[in-house]
Design an enzyme around this catalytic site. Sequence first.
Site, mmCIF file in Angstrom:
data_model
loop_
_atom_site.group_PDB
_atom_site.id
_atom_site.type_symbol
_atom_site.label_atom_id
_atom_site.label_comp_id
_atom_site.label_asym_id
_atom_site.label_seq_id
_atom_site.Cartn_x
_atom_site.Cartn_y
_atom_site.Cartn_z
ATOM 1 N N GLU A 35 1.331 -1.290 0.152
ATOM 2 C CA GLU A 35 0.276 0.111 -0.036
ATOM 3 C C GLU A 35 0.705 1.027 0.292
ATOM 4 O O GLU A 35 2.143 1.602 0.604
ATOM 5 C CB GLU A 35 -0.734 0.520 1.209
ATOM 6 C CG GLU A 35 -2.062 -0.697 1.560
ATOM 7 C CD GLU A 35 -2.341 -0.692 3.226
ATOM 8 O OE1 GLU A 35 -2.279 -1.563 3.817
ATOM 9 O OE2 GLU A 35 -3.231 0.210 2.673
ATOM 10 N N ARG A 261 5.679 -12.682 9.903
ATOM 11 C CA ARG A 261 6.026 -11.227 10.031
ATOM 12 C C ARG A 261 7.661 -10.941 10.410
ATOM 13 O O ARG A 261 7.828 -11.714 11.487
ATOM 14 C CB ARG A 261 5.335 -10.598 10.954
ATOM 15 C CG ARG A 261 3.881 -10.380 10.623
ATOM 16 C CD ARG A 261 3.705 -9.153 10.937
ATOM 17 N NE ARG A 261 4.592 -7.806 10.721
ATOM 18 C CZ ARG A 261 3.633 -7.217 9.560
ATOM 19 N NH1 ARG A 261 2.776 -6.847 9.125
ATOM 20 N NH2 ARG A 261 3.954 -5.093 9.526
ATOM 21 N N LYS A 271 4.526 0.893 9.375
ATOM 22 C CA LYS A 271 4.550 1.705 8.535
ATOM 23 C C LYS A 271 4.257 3.488 9.820
ATOM 24 O O LYS A 271 4.727 4.190 9.361
ATOM 25 C CB LYS A 271 3.703 1.860 7.410
ATOM 26 C CG LYS A 271 5.217 1.295 6.316
ATOM 27 C CD LYS A 271 4.178 1.146 4.484
ATOM 28 C CE LYS A 271 3.405 0.240 4.521
ATOM 29 N NZ LYS A 271 2.663 -0.315 3.397
HETATM 30 P P1 ATP Z 1 3.211 -1.914 8.608
HETATM 31 O O1 ATP Z 1 2.102 -2.841 9.263
HETATM 32 O O2 ATP Z 1 4.003 -1.479 8.255
HETATM 33 O O3 ATP Z 1 2.209 -1.302 7.121
HETATM 34 P P2 ATP Z 1 1.515 -3.704 6.103
HETATM 35 O O4 ATP Z 1 1.474 -5.414 6.247
HETATM 36 O O5 ATP Z 1 0.328 -2.555 6.547
HETATM 37 O O6 ATP Z 1 2.944 -3.573 6.767
HETATM 38 P P3 ATP Z 1 1.809 -2.887 3.103
HETATM 39 O O7 ATP Z 1 1.663 -2.464 2.368
HETATM 40 O O8 ATP Z 1 0.471 -4.072 2.849
HETATM 41 O O9 ATP Z 1 1.938 -3.250 4.175
HETATM 42 O O10 ATP Z 1 3.021 -4.700 2.710
HETATM 43 C C1 ATP Z 1 3.545 -4.291 1.048
HETATM 44 C C2 ATP Z 1 3.605 -6.797 1.711
HETATM 45 O O11 ATP Z 1 4.599 -6.578 2.876
HETATM 46 C C3 ATP Z 1 2.328 -7.280 2.685
HETATM 47 O O12 ATP Z 1 2.214 -8.682 1.958
HETATM 48 C C4 ATP Z 1 2.980 -7.567 3.855
HETATM 49 O O13 ATP Z 1 2.431 -9.458 4.054
HETATM 50 C C5 ATP Z 1 4.380 -8.087 3.396
HETATM 51 N N1 ATP Z 1 5.085 -7.769 4.962
HETATM 52 C C6 ATP Z 1 4.517 -5.777 5.958
HETATM 53 N N2 ATP Z 1 5.595 -6.096 6.466
HETATM 54 C C7 ATP Z 1 6.160 -7.010 6.898
HETATM 55 C C8 ATP Z 1 6.765 -8.131 7.839
HETATM 56 N N3 ATP Z 1 7.331 -6.908 9.032
HETATM 57 N N4 ATP Z 1 7.516 -8.877 6.736
HETATM 58 C C9 ATP Z 1 7.671 -9.065 6.261
HETATM 59 N N5 ATP Z 1 6.306 -9.182 5.250
HETATM 60 C C10 ATP Z 1 5.713 -8.066 5.767
HETATM 61 MG MG MG Z 2 -0.995 -2.632 5.961
#
Ligand code: ATP
Ligand code: MG
Length: 561
Positions: A35, A261, A271
């Site tokens: 995102e 994660r 984020k």
């Molecule tokens: P955040 O919680 O930091 O905003 P998010 O999961 O909302 O992370 P996205 O932009 O949706 O962020 O993530 C893109 C991809 O990265 C998704 O498939 C998510 O599962 C993966 N991802 C996000 N954070 C991690 C992490 N700490 N370890 C491994 N993969 C991750």
């Molecule tokens: Mg997210």
Amino acid sequence: MSEAENRPTNFIRQIIDADLASGKHNSVQTRFPPEPNGYLHIGHAKSICLNFVLAQDYNGLCNLRFDDTNPEKEDIDYVNSIQADVKWLGFDWSGDIRYSSDYFEKLHGFAVELIEKGLAYVCFLNGEETREYRGTLKQPGKNSPYRDTSVEENLNHFTKMKNGEYKEGECSLRAKIDMSSSFMCMRDPIIYRIKFVDHHQTGDKWCIYPMYDFTHCLSDAIEGITHSLCTLEFQDNRRLYDWVINNVSIESEPHQYEFSRLNLEYTILSKRNLLTLVEDNLVNGWDDPRMPTISAFRRRGYTPGSIREFTKRIGVTKMDNIVEMGVLEACIREDLNDNAPRAMAVLDPIKLVIENYPGSDGEQLTVKNHPSDESQGTRIVPFSRELYIEAEDFREEANKKYKRLVIGKAVRLRGAYVVTATRCDKDADGNVTTVYCNYDAETLGKNPTDGTKPKGVIHWVSANESLDAEIRLYDRLFTVANPAAESDFHSVINPDSLVVINNAKVEPSLATAKPEFAYQFERQGYFCLDNRIDSTEAKNGKLVFNRTVGLRDTWAKISAK
Ligand code: ATP
Ligand code: MG
């Protein structure tokens, strides 16, 4: 061994192997679906490496798709930084960049299809009522009074939503699933809401936007993703994804697999939380070298290879854990030990005057750039009668353990001569300001002819020909290993996470140092020029270096405290 040969297997590879063997799939199509609501962090690097490397290893393809369903949280700056980070990590996506917003028209069509099938309805409960009706983990929810509206009426309401005839929050489109499901996400989730907000890709074309859960699975299906990989928090949502895919007319059925994660000690990987650090000015922007973002690691001198290696070492499992910072640092340290050219920098300078050195011109010494890698060549380092050395490398007296400069004792100046200290000057506070010594002119690249061998080697720079530098030393951003577990992570920020040294002296060859490219400053650690164009100008011509990582692992000690 190449990166691919060296790669351990994991449960996802086993699934792919089985799918290819059984003919369920003939090829592998993955994607990285961020995102665009912040900069990518090291957790995302895990997901990027997983998706892109799987595609590479199985001769498949990997897309980069922005799941851009929240226009007010998103920004084109994030879209651009994410692309730059993926490229910097060394990956290239298949075809053009994709956006879920490219599919808004199709997604709208799928929503209409669900309404027509009696599987979605426009609900006029307000936010609070919707929450109340949803129930809790212990209590089933209640059906919305709008659940049985006729298909015609729902189509009419949804058209009005799309045409901007309802206010934001006045109504939403919900999937009709099961208000008593033990999975909260199945209790008639909202799939479209009204937002009078411009979108970075679609402008003012839409005032209704699909929800992430509805969009994500359908975007995967539209792109023919075979293995949709995501983190464990989306495990429950898989039911909803499967429900959506099964109830609209789309052929492809991506299957989702979840992995744990990445969590990293002494930092936070979310984020949303990283954004608050930026907004509250607790760090200097997303790429502040103390941040766990990819752009921060880059600015700090980490290499893409070291981050790829890190993601390989931590592996892919379903087990939750917190990885020690030392694991990441070991990866960059090993890389730079092999590859970083050496240079000399004095962080806390005192003068060293060689009293028996002839003339005032000095000489140009040729010094190896790497102790064992001949291919890195040599450089010229000016040597002169007056040098700078580290204050901590001199003592008037010391026991045998101290293998540096002591009055009456000899030490080797790295790449130059053996010198013996004779006396020193001190300031009013008793701090040594100048050390005097004599040198042995026969000791360039050789031991003294009298058979003695100096015990230690210290680094130095020429007093007149060195350059002024500011050196930034970074430490962990938080004082506790798991700041995310604190009720307020602001209270555990490390006040000493940045120490700025402004009177360092570095050898003149560093005038041509490239930003982000790390050097080993002999005996001090790894450092790279900061990548901000303004850093030299703003600092009155001083070079600004970021410490990438120290020479040794200091994290183990911190954890043991
Ligand atoms: P955040 O919680 O930091 O905003 P998010 O999961 O909302 O992370 P996205 O932009 O949706 O962020 O993530 C893109 C991809 O990265 C998704 O498939 C998510 O599962 C993966 N991802 C996000 N954070 C991690 C992490 N700490 N370890 C491994 N993969 C991750
Ligand atoms: Mg997210």
